[in-house]
Design a protein around this motif. Structure first.
Motif, PDB file in Angstrom:
ATOM      1  N   LEU A  65      60.657  25.631  16.867  1.00 51.14           N
ATOM      2  CA  LEU A  65      59.684  25.363  15.527  1.00 51.14           C
ATOM      3  C   LEU A  65      60.365  25.709  14.289  1.00 51.14           C
ATOM      4  O   LEU A  65      61.043  26.461  13.763  1.00 51.14           O
ATOM      5  CB  LEU A  65      58.207  26.114  15.759  1.00 51.14           C
ATOM      6  N   SER A  66      60.053  24.538  13.133  1.00 51.16           N
ATOM      7  CA  SER A  66      60.529  24.686  11.905  1.00 51.16           C
ATOM      8  C   SER A  66      60.227  26.053  11.273  1.00 51.16           C
ATOM      9  O   SER A  66      59.017  26.587  11.515  1.00 51.16           O
ATOM     10  CB  SER A  66      60.151  23.539  10.928  1.00 51.16           C
ATOM     11  N   SER A  67      61.149  26.433  10.596  1.00 53.62           N
ATOM     12  CA  SER A  67      61.168  28.196   9.999  1.00 53.62           C
ATOM     13  C   SER A  67      61.245  29.151  10.889  1.00 53.62           C
ATOM     14  O   SER A  67      61.009  30.165  10.416  1.00 53.62           O
ATOM     15  CB  SER A  67      59.699  28.194   9.241  1.00 53.62           C
ATOM     16  N   GLN A  68      61.448  28.842  12.227  1.00 56.47           N
ATOM     17  CA  GLN A  68      61.436  29.993  13.175  1.00 56.47           C
ATOM     18  C   GLN A  68      62.804  30.512  13.025  1.00 56.47           C
ATOM     19  O   GLN A  68      63.752  30.090  12.980  1.00 56.47           O
ATOM     20  CB  GLN A  68      61.202  29.242  14.437  1.00 56.47           C
ATOM     21  N   PRO A  69      62.670  32.025  13.120  1.00 64.51           N
ATOM     22  CA  PRO A  69      64.076  32.611  13.137  1.00 64.51           C
ATOM     23  C   PRO A  69      64.779  32.591  14.473  1.00 64.51           C
ATOM     24  O   PRO A  69      63.992  32.579  15.565  1.00 64.51           O
ATOM     25  CB  PRO A  69      63.430  34.141  12.686  1.00 64.51           C
ATOM     26  N   LEU A  86      65.188  24.026  10.907  1.00 64.13           N
ATOM     27  CA  LEU A  86      64.962  23.292   9.872  1.00 64.13           C
ATOM     28  C   LEU A  86      63.798  22.301  10.283  1.00 64.13           C
ATOM     29  O   LEU A  86      63.023  21.633   9.793  1.00 64.13           O
ATOM     30  CB  LEU A  86      66.124  22.690   9.176  1.00 64.13           C
ATOM     31  N   GLU A  87      64.012  21.775  11.734  1.00 63.27           N
ATOM     32  CA  GLU A  87      62.888  20.751  12.182  1.00 63.27           C
ATOM     33  C   GLU A  87      62.770  21.221  13.432  1.00 63.27           C
ATOM     34  O   GLU A  87      63.451  21.561  14.360  1.00 63.27           O
ATOM     35  CB  GLU A  87      63.932  19.413  12.311  1.00 63.27           C
ATOM     36  N   ASP A  88      61.425  20.802  13.957  1.00 65.02           N
ATOM     37  CA  ASP A  88      60.926  20.842  15.432  1.00 65.02           C
ATOM     38  C   ASP A  88      61.934  20.364  16.194  1.00 65.02           C
ATOM     39  O   ASP A  88      62.306  19.099  16.191  1.00 65.02           O
ATOM     40  CB  ASP A  88      59.442  20.614  15.497  1.00 65.02           C
ATOM     41  N   ALA A  89      62.136  21.042  17.513  1.00 64.83           N
ATOM     42  CA  ALA A  89      62.911  20.459  18.732  1.00 64.83           C
ATOM     43  C   ALA A  89      62.344  20.765  19.890  1.00 64.83           C
ATOM     44  O   ALA A  89      61.900  21.855  19.985  1.00 64.83           O
ATOM     45  CB  ALA A  89      64.289  20.898  18.374  1.00 64.83           C
ATOM     46  N   LEU A  90      62.602  20.069  20.980  1.00 60.66           N
ATOM     47  CA  LEU A  90      61.730  20.376  22.228  1.00 60.66           C
ATOM     48  C   LEU A  90      62.875  19.971  23.389  1.00 60.66           C
ATOM     49  O   LEU A  90      63.562  18.669  23.260  1.00 60.66           O
ATOM     50  CB  LEU A  90      60.729  19.641  22.304  1.00 60.66           C
ATOM     51  N   GLU A  91      63.287  20.895  24.141  1.00 65.56           N
ATOM     52  CA  GLU A  91      64.174  20.805  25.193  1.00 65.56           C
ATOM     53  C   GLU A  91      63.723  19.805  26.216  1.00 65.56           C
ATOM     54  O   GLU A  91      62.485  19.426  26.192  1.00 65.56           O
ATOM     55  CB  GLU A  91      64.467  21.983  25.914  1.00 65.56           C
ATOM     56  N   LEU A 123      72.132  28.738   8.277  1.00 60.58           N
ATOM     57  CA  LEU A 123      72.204  30.362   8.477  1.00 60.58           C
ATOM     58  C   LEU A 123      71.519  30.983   7.425  1.00 60.58           C
ATOM     59  O   LEU A 123      70.943  30.364   6.402  1.00 60.58           O
ATOM     60  CB  LEU A 123      73.931  30.797   8.138  1.00 60.58           C
ATOM     61  N   LYS A 124      70.801  32.001   8.042  1.00 60.97           N
ATOM     62  CA  LYS A 124      69.939  32.895   7.302  1.00 60.97           C
ATOM     63  C   LYS A 124      70.378  33.198   5.905  1.00 60.97           C
ATOM     64  O   LYS A 124      69.533  33.456   4.934  1.00 60.97           O
ATOM     65  CB  LYS A 124      69.488  34.024   8.105  1.00 60.97           C
ATOM     66  N   ASP A 125      71.685  33.598   5.867  1.00 58.74           N
ATOM     67  CA  ASP A 125      72.175  34.054   4.749  1.00 58.74           C
ATOM     68  C   ASP A 125      72.684  33.093   3.661  1.00 58.74           C
ATOM     69  O   ASP A 125      73.235  33.337   2.631  1.00 58.74           O
ATOM     70  CB  ASP A 125      73.483  34.980   4.737  1.00 58.74           C
ATOM     71  N   ASP A 126      72.556  31.925   3.978  1.00 61.46           N
ATOM     72  CA  ASP A 126      72.849  30.745   2.988  1.00 61.46           C
ATOM     73  C   ASP A 126      72.119  30.837   1.670  1.00 61.46           C
ATOM     74  O   ASP A 126      71.030  31.132   1.630  1.00 61.46           O
ATOM     75  CB  ASP A 126      72.653  29.416   3.595  1.00 61.46           C
ATOM     76  N   ASP A 127      72.835  30.326   0.431  1.00 59.83           N
ATOM     77  CA  ASP A 127      72.152  30.289  -0.706  1.00 59.83           C
ATOM     78  C   ASP A 127      71.134  29.341  -0.779  1.00 59.83           C
ATOM     79  O   ASP A 127      71.395  28.127  -0.206  1.00 59.83           O
ATOM     80  CB  ASP A 127      73.443  30.301  -1.804  1.00 59.83           C
TER      81      ASP A 127
END
Length: 150
Positions: A65-69, A86-91, A123-127
């Motif tokens: 899900l978008s914004s999911q860690p 960034l975008e929802d995806a489903l296997e 990546l979580k640490d991206d500016d």
């Protein structure tokens, strides 16, 4: 092939599961991992009797899900690194699990139907100004909501 292998699902992980009595895929969250392989995962959705649904792994597919860690595998030197979807995806999965089991084309179908999809993330640490969008195969992505900070 290795792209068909998935780790166990964790508590809090988003999934889609196939409900027999509705004959459709339904979104859910894993409430607890299976006590045994035959019982399946307990989900946060109630069954037709008002009890938590149980689903075996073959009737589940991962949802991102978008914004999911998440964590993504960034090679043997970096290992698993924190990222955000960034975008929802489903296997991928059969429209009806196991529908091709008696089909003469079973071998061709199983080769073509890999669960793997590309998951857009950063990546979580991206500016905030310099976000690099990555597209990672879902087999290299794992849910990070259950991981403790070390």
């Amino acid at each position: 092939p290795i792209k068909f292998i998935r780790g166990t699902l964790n508590k809090g992980e988003s999934v889609s599961f196939f409900m027999d009595y509705e004959t459709s895929w339904t979104n859910a969250t894993v409430a607890s991992p299976p006590a045994s392989a035959t019982l399946g995962y307990e989900l946060d959705v109630l069954d037709e009797f008002g009890k938590p649904s149980l689903a075996v792994a073959g009737r589940l597919r991962r949802r991102f899900l978008s914004s999911q860690p998440i964590q993504v595998y960034n090679g043997q030197f970096c290992g698993w690194v924190d990222a955000v979807v960034l975008e929802d995806a489903l296997e991928n999965a059969d429209e009806i699990p196991g529908q091709h089991m008696n089909d003469t084309e079973k071998v061709e179908i199983s080769k073509a139907l890999s669960p793997e999809v590309m998951v857009k993330c950063h990546l979580k640490d991206d500016d905030a100004e310099e976000v690099e969008v990555l597209e990672m195969p879902s087999g290299c992505v794992r849910y990070a909501g259950h991981l403790s900070k070390t």
